[in-house]
Design an enzyme around this catalytic site. Structure first.
Site, PDB file in Angstrom:
ATOM      1  N   GLY A  78      -3.617  -5.333  -3.915  1.00 34.00           N
ATOM      2  CA  GLY A  78      -4.657  -6.474  -3.631  1.00 34.00           C
ATOM      3  C   GLY A  78      -4.417  -7.597  -2.557  1.00 34.00           C
ATOM      4  O   GLY A  78      -5.181  -8.194  -2.015  1.00 34.00           O
ATOM      5  N   ALA A  89      -8.257   2.089  -7.935  1.00 35.17           N
ATOM      6  CA  ALA A  89      -8.237   2.440  -9.497  1.00 35.17           C
ATOM      7  C   ALA A  89      -7.893   1.470 -10.164  1.00 35.17           C
ATOM      8  O   ALA A  89      -6.770   0.972 -10.062  1.00 35.17           O
ATOM      9  CB  ALA A  89      -7.482   3.742  -9.540  1.00 35.17           C
ATOM     10  N   LEU A 109      -0.117  10.232   0.364  1.00 34.74           N
ATOM     11  CA  LEU A 109      -1.296   9.831   1.081  1.00 34.74           C
ATOM     12  C   LEU A 109      -2.005  11.105   1.780  1.00 34.74           C
ATOM     13  O   LEU A 109      -2.675  10.897   2.776  1.00 34.74           O
ATOM     14  CB  LEU A 109      -1.370   8.744   1.880  1.00 34.74           C
ATOM     15  N   LEU A 127      -3.073  -6.934   0.484  1.00 35.80           N
ATOM     16  CA  LEU A 127      -3.541  -6.548   1.888  1.00 35.80           C
ATOM     17  C   LEU A 127      -5.188  -6.328   1.756  1.00 35.80           C
ATOM     18  O   LEU A 127      -5.904  -6.506   2.691  1.00 35.80           O
ATOM     19  CB  LEU A 127      -3.192  -5.181   2.606  1.00 35.80           C
ATOM     20  N   GLU A 180     -29.277  22.232  15.725  1.00 33.83           N
ATOM     21  CA  GLU A 180     -30.501  22.652  15.962  1.00 33.83           C
ATOM     22  C   GLU A 180     -30.545  24.128  16.510  1.00 33.83           C
ATOM     23  O   GLU A 180     -31.342  24.895  16.130  1.00 33.83           O
ATOM     24  CB  GLU A 180     -31.209  21.837  17.260  1.00 33.83           C
TER      25      GLU A 180
HETATM   26  N1  LIG Z   1      -4.351   1.360  -8.649  1.00 33.79           N
HETATM   27  C1  LIG Z   1      -4.479   1.491  -7.134  1.00 33.79           C
HETATM   28  O1  LIG Z   1      -5.392   1.949  -6.902  1.00 33.79           O
HETATM   29  C2  LIG Z   1      -3.672   0.732  -6.319  1.00 33.79           C
HETATM   30  C3  LIG Z   1      -2.222   0.179  -6.975  1.00 33.79           C
HETATM   31  N2  LIG Z   1      -1.384  -0.139  -6.118  1.00 33.79           N
HETATM   32  C4  LIG Z   1      -0.231  -0.938  -6.696  1.00 33.79           C
HETATM   33  O2  LIG Z   1      -0.388  -2.220  -6.326  1.00 33.79           O
HETATM   34  C5  LIG Z   1       0.818  -3.015  -6.149  1.00 33.79           C
HETATM   35  C6  LIG Z   1       1.109  -3.236  -4.720  1.00 33.79           C
HETATM   36  O3  LIG Z   1       0.224  -4.318  -4.345  1.00 33.79           O
HETATM   37  P1  LIG Z   1       0.271  -5.384  -3.191  1.00 33.79           P
HETATM   38  O4  LIG Z   1       1.739  -5.976  -3.255  1.00 33.79           O
HETATM   39  O5  LIG Z   1      -0.786  -6.155  -3.094  1.00 33.79           O
HETATM   40  O6  LIG Z   1       0.312  -4.487  -2.011  1.00 33.79           O
HETATM   41  P2  LIG Z   1      -0.260  -3.958  -0.382  1.00 33.79           P
HETATM   42  O7  LIG Z   1      -0.443  -2.600  -0.362  1.00 33.79           O
HETATM   43  O8  LIG Z   1      -1.248  -4.956  -0.400  1.00 33.79           O
HETATM   44  O9  LIG Z   1       0.815  -4.523   0.580  1.00 33.79           O
HETATM   45  C7  LIG Z   1       1.085  -5.829   0.730  1.00 33.79           C
HETATM   46  C8  LIG Z   1       1.867  -5.909   2.038  1.00 33.79           C
HETATM   47  O10 LIG Z   1       0.899  -5.367   3.186  1.00 33.79           O
HETATM   48  C9  LIG Z   1       1.690  -5.971   4.250  1.00 33.79           C
HETATM   49  N3  LIG Z   1       0.772  -6.756   5.069  1.00 33.79           N
HETATM   50  C10 LIG Z   1       0.751  -6.463   6.494  1.00 33.79           C
HETATM   51  N4  LIG Z   1      -0.114  -7.150   6.974  1.00 33.79           N
HETATM   52  C11 LIG Z   1      -0.622  -7.962   6.127  1.00 33.79           C
HETATM   53  C12 LIG Z   1      -1.853  -8.969   6.101  1.00 33.79           C
HETATM   54  N5  LIG Z   1      -2.521  -9.472   7.014  1.00 33.79           N
HETATM   55  N6  LIG Z   1      -2.079  -9.375   4.759  1.00 33.79           N
HETATM   56  C13 LIG Z   1      -1.519  -9.103   3.711  1.00 33.79           C
HETATM   57  N7  LIG Z   1      -0.642  -8.168   3.608  1.00 33.79           N
HETATM   58  C14 LIG Z   1      -0.104  -7.562   4.825  1.00 33.79           C
HETATM   59  C15 LIG Z   1       2.811  -6.688   3.696  1.00 33.79           C
HETATM   60  O11 LIG Z   1       4.025  -5.988   3.884  1.00 33.79           O
HETATM   61  P3  LIG Z   1       5.315  -6.163   4.376  1.00 33.79           P
HETATM   62  O12 LIG Z   1       5.974  -7.089   3.194  1.00 33.79           O
HETATM   63  O13 LIG Z   1       6.187  -5.089   4.431  1.00 33.79           O
HETATM   64  O14 LIG Z   1       5.279  -6.951   5.608  1.00 33.79           O
HETATM   65  C16 LIG Z   1       2.392  -7.156   2.528  1.00 33.79           C
HETATM   66  O15 LIG Z   1       3.637  -7.594   1.734  1.00 33.79           O
HETATM   67  C17 LIG Z   1       1.802  -1.680  -6.553  1.00 33.79           C
HETATM   68  O16 LIG Z   1       2.255  -1.917  -7.844  1.00 33.79           O
HETATM   69  C18 LIG Z   1       1.182  -0.674  -6.400  1.00 33.79           C
HETATM   70  O17 LIG Z   1       1.345   0.539  -7.277  1.00 33.79           O
HETATM   71  C19 LIG Z   1      -1.208  -0.114  -4.886  1.00 33.79           C
HETATM   72  C20 LIG Z   1      -2.572   0.503  -4.055  1.00 33.79           C
HETATM   73  C21 LIG Z   1      -3.573   1.198  -5.020  1.00 33.79           C
HETATM   74  N1  LIG Z   2      -2.482   4.356  -9.065  1.00 32.23           N
HETATM   75  C1  LIG Z   2      -3.525   5.169  -8.621  1.00 32.23           C
HETATM   76  C2  LIG Z   2      -3.871   5.093  -7.098  1.00 32.23           C
HETATM   77  N2  LIG Z   2      -2.779   4.725  -6.394  1.00 32.23           N
HETATM   78  C3  LIG Z   2      -3.115   5.014  -4.872  1.00 32.23           C
HETATM   79  O1  LIG Z   2      -2.714   6.510  -4.602  1.00 32.23           O
HETATM   80  C4  LIG Z   2      -1.493   6.189  -4.077  1.00 32.23           C
HETATM   81  C5  LIG Z   2      -0.446   7.329  -4.149  1.00 32.23           C
HETATM   82  O2  LIG Z   2      -1.274   8.388  -3.581  1.00 32.23           O
HETATM   83  P1  LIG Z   2      -0.341  10.153  -3.416  1.00 32.23           P
HETATM   84  O3  LIG Z   2       0.847   9.755  -3.474  1.00 32.23           O
HETATM   85  O4  LIG Z   2      -0.884  10.810  -2.438  1.00 32.23           O
HETATM   86  O5  LIG Z   2      -0.639  10.562  -4.962  1.00 32.23           O
HETATM   87  C6  LIG Z   2      -0.759   5.042  -4.119  1.00 32.23           C
HETATM   88  O6  LIG Z   2      -0.057   4.588  -3.359  1.00 32.23           O
HETATM   89  C7  LIG Z   2      -2.074   4.155  -4.085  1.00 32.23           C
HETATM   90  O7  LIG Z   2      -2.230   3.814  -2.840  1.00 32.23           O
HETATM   91  N3  LIG Z   2      -4.821   6.077  -7.030  1.00 32.23           N
HETATM   92  C8  LIG Z   2      -5.770   6.312  -7.572  1.00 32.23           C
HETATM   93  O8  LIG Z   2      -7.029   7.042  -7.275  1.00 32.23           O
HETATM   94  N4  LIG Z   2      -5.342   6.326  -8.956  1.00 32.23           N
HETATM   95  C9  LIG Z   2      -4.363   5.658  -9.541  1.00 32.23           C
HETATM   96  O9  LIG Z   2      -4.248   5.623 -10.702  1.00 32.23           O
END
Ligand SMILES: NC(=O)C1=CN([C@@H]2O[C@H](COP(=O)(O)OP(=O)(O)OC[C@H]3O[C@@H](n4cnc5c(N)ncnc54)[C@H](OP(=O)(O)O)[C@@H]3O)[C@@H](O)[C@H]2O)C=CC1
Ligand SMILES: Nc1c(N[C@@H]2O[C@H](COP(=O)(O)O)[C@@H](O)[C@H]2O)[nH]c(=O)[nH]c1=O
Length: 594
Positions: free
Chosen positions: A329, A192, A242, A331, A81
């Site tokens: 998926g 994504a 990140l 977490l 403002e």
């Molecule tokens: N395309 C995209 O946007 C993205 C893709 N990915 C892909 O997804 C895959 C990984 O997926 P995902 O295994 O589901 O990974 P997450 O990122 O969901 O990690 C799961 C882990 O989170 C931890 N955790 C802590 N607290 C909790 C809770 N309360 N509930 C659930 N998990 C908890 C555990 O870690 P711990 O085992 O250490 O105890 C668990 O194993 C990879 O292939 C990655 O490349 C990942 C992010 C984004």
């Molecule tokens: N694969 C994928 C994503 N994945 C997410 O981005 C993180 C990697 O970030 P950085 O290392 O900072 O580049 C990876 O761990 C996951 O959380 N994100 C997206 O927008 N598009 C993609 O196709």
């Protein structure tokens, strides 16, 4: 950026000079246009500074020109403002200021209010009241007390256009609203996925699904967040950085959630040169690894039971407004199930990867029928390069409209009621569950007459109706009082009082409009003091908004669509507050007077 894109879709970039005629034609074109602009202006600091309450101010002159604008760059910098008034200079005199949000007078100095008043602004239009309880309504009151005309969207101005403009104000401060209402940070789940719904190949490889344009947008999304969070598995699979590489200024903290702490010894996230990382884990997990992390400067926080809600409450207490979830998926499912995800940003790439075991964005939610699916609200579709960005809310933003329309705040009348209180107790007919709150309830009261003698009235309604004519020096008026007093029922008393008022308005005491609230207050106080069970019933409603559900009485009742002023409900809430021992001064009674 994504939120920004959603805003852009709703707000015209070039605000045309709008004619003053628009202001008067009831459609609120001018107000809606400038409030939208104030919201966009408010959003300008996003990505440059740590998330904070976003304030924008647009000053428009009588001929519809924009004379000055300003936005709050960061907490502690010059208020929007003040900047707008400085920019507008002399053009402020007689101009209207449009604010996306009521200024927050955090330090009691009313800087924003003073700037507007001293600048000569005569009207202020406010998109939404301040969401924080202790600041809510304070600037509106201060402006009004200094003679500035204030219109609050949704309260003083209502139309379809106004509703749309309000929504944009909510969007711009969604994190603040969520934080205020739920004591959680605003959480956005972003992922994504391919067209066939996979976030990685079955090998776990995921770089890249979305296009460069989409990923650039993600950097901006990160820049708008206090923290980015991933699960342990994403750290193991992706070794992500990140960071926000969007050319802004703000970098979010990185959070890793890992129960096992079975994480790599070397990882990009342990490089603290650009930005810090916090690992949240289960109490007692891998103490030796915790030491290793600590030696790298990574903060480790232990939780008794590691779950998304406790983690979010913890980061709320650390001051976070907004969190971006970039996990896989597993977490994501846990976060959604805990009810802490507010918004979803899904980038859908026109690619097919297939694979039975390839992961999808959200793991098991325990749902077995499509009818259980979570439906997104306020969905936006935007094309980003070759990808489609679908965004929407998983839960509605708390509505900031006062539950009852108010000249002043309900909270000021009764501090037991939170502005976010969704519990409303309606009463109207005497046979309803809270029918005893009605003035027609058969509870005689005893009130002193002019000479101090106590007189019994058959109901509050009898007393109230008769007092329209009390003290009027006309035998007919005295006759009215007697007729009402001896009416057999409250309905009959009301009928006599109302028809005499209509037919013989000169018999009504001249100060009636000024004293009628006080008359009602005294009668109610007597009623709820004499009858212990009524007193208990009233006190038992603490924390709820009381509304007289009269569809036609727009003064004492709430009206059909909440358009009534609900003065009966307010008086009862005020009394309740007094009975509960809450402070309620006589000045609060008089501030109720219209
Ligand atoms: N395309 C995209 O946007 C993205 C893709 N990915 C892909 O997804 C895959 C990984 O997926 P995902 O295994 O589901 O990974 P997450 O990122 O969901 O990690 C799961 C882990 O989170 C931890 N955790 C802590 N607290 C909790 C809770 N309360 N509930 C659930 N998990 C908890 C555990 O870690 P711990 O085992 O250490 O105890 C668990 O194993 C990879 O292939 C990655 O490349 C990942 C992010 C984004
Ligand atoms: N694969 C994928 C994503 N994945 C997410 O981005 C993180 C990697 O970030 P950085 O290392 O900072 O580049 C990876 O761990 C996951 O959380 N994100 C997206 O927008 N598009 C993609 O196709």
């Amino acid at each position: 950026m994504a939120l920004f894109l959603s805003l852009k879709a709703c707000v015209p970039f070039i605000i045309c000079k709008a004619s003053m005629d628009n202001r008067n034609n009831g459609s609120h074109v001018l107000e809606a246009t400038y409030i939208r602009r104030a919201a966009l202006v408010a959003d300008r600091s996003a990505g440059f500074t740590s998330p904070h309450p976003n304030f924008g101010c647009v000053i428009a002159t009588g001929d519809g020109n924009i004379a000055g604008e300003g936005f709050l760059y960061a907490q502690g910098t010059k208020p929007a403002e003040v900047q707008a008034v400085e920019a507008a200079g002399e053009l402020c005199r007689g101009a209207t200021a449009y604010l996306n949000m009521e200024p927050g007078d955090c330090h009691g100095d009313h800087t924003a209010v003073s700037a507007l008043v001293q600048g000569g602004i005569t009207r202020v239009v406010i998109g939404m009241r301040h969401p924080l309880q202790h600041l809510r309504g304070s600037a509106v009151r201060a402006l009004r007390s200094q003679g500035v005309h204030v219109d609050v969207l949704g309260e003083d101005l209502r139309s379809k256009l106004i509703e749309e403009a309000r929504k944009i104000c909510f969007l711009v401060n969604a994190p603040l609203i969520c934080r205020a209402a739920s004591r959680l940070p605003f959480s956005v789940l972003k992922y994504a996925m391919t067209l066939d719904g996979k976030i990685a190949a079955s090998s776990g490889h995921a770089t890249w699904i979305s296009s460069k344009q989409s990923r650039n947008l993600v950097f901006e999304l990160r820049g708008r967040s206090d923290a980015v969070i991933v699960g342990g598995n994403t750290v193991r699979r992706d070794n992500p950085r990140l960071t926000a590489r969007h050319g802004g200024g703000h970098m979010p903290v990185r959070i890793v959630m890992s129960q096992t702490l079975n994480l790599p010894e070397e990882a990009n996230l342990w490089d603290m040169s650009e930005v810090s990382t916090i690992v949240v884990t289960q109490r007692g997990a891998r103490r030796s690894f915790q030491k290793l992390l600590a030696s790298k400067g990574v903060e480790v926080v232990e939780f008794d039971i590691l779950n998304p809600r406790d983690v979010m409450e913890y980061f709320h207490d650390r001051g976070c407004l907004s969190i971006l979830w970039e996990c896989g998926g597993t977490l994501a499912a846990s976060a959604i199930s805990s009810g802490i995800i507010h918004k979803v940003f899904a980038f859908v790439a026109p690619k097919i990867i297939g694979g039975k075991s390839a992961p999808s964005p959200v793991g098991d939610l325990g749902m077995v029928e499509m009818s259980q699916a979570l439906n997104l609200i306020d969905v936006c579709y935007e094309q980003v390069g070759p990808d489609m960005l679908i965004s929407g809310f998983l839960q509605p933003l708390p509505d900031m409209t006062p539950t009852i329309p108010s000249v002043d705040e309900t909270f000021a009348v009764d501090p037991t009621v939170s502005p976010y209180e969704s519990s409303i107790i309606f009463f109207y007919k005497t046979w309803d569950p809270y029918g005893a709150f009605s003035n027609f309830s058969p509870h005689p009261i005893q009130m002193p007459d002019g000479s101090g003698d106590y007189v019994t009235w058959l109901s509050v309604e009898h007393y109230y109706q008769a007092h329209k004519f009390v003290g009027v020096n006309d035998p007919l008026a005295q006759k009215c009082v007697e007729r009402i007093k001896s009416a057999k029922s409250p309905e009959e008393a009301a009928r006599i009082g109302r028809s005499m008022q209509r037919q013989q308005p000169h018999l009504i005491r001249s100060d009636w409009d000024n004293i009628k609230i006080d008359v009602m207050y005294k009668a109610l106080k007597s009623k709820f003091s004499i009858y212990p069970h009524l007193n208990c019933m009233l006190v038992s409603t603490a924390g709820s908004v009381l509304v007289e559900a009269s569809p036609h009485d727009l003064f004492w009742g709430g009206g059909r669509d909440g358009e009534g002023l609900n003065y009966l409900g307010r008086l009862l809430m005020q009394l309740r507050s007094e009975f509960l021992g809450e402070s309620s001064s006589s000045s609060e009674i008089s501030c109720l007077a219209v």
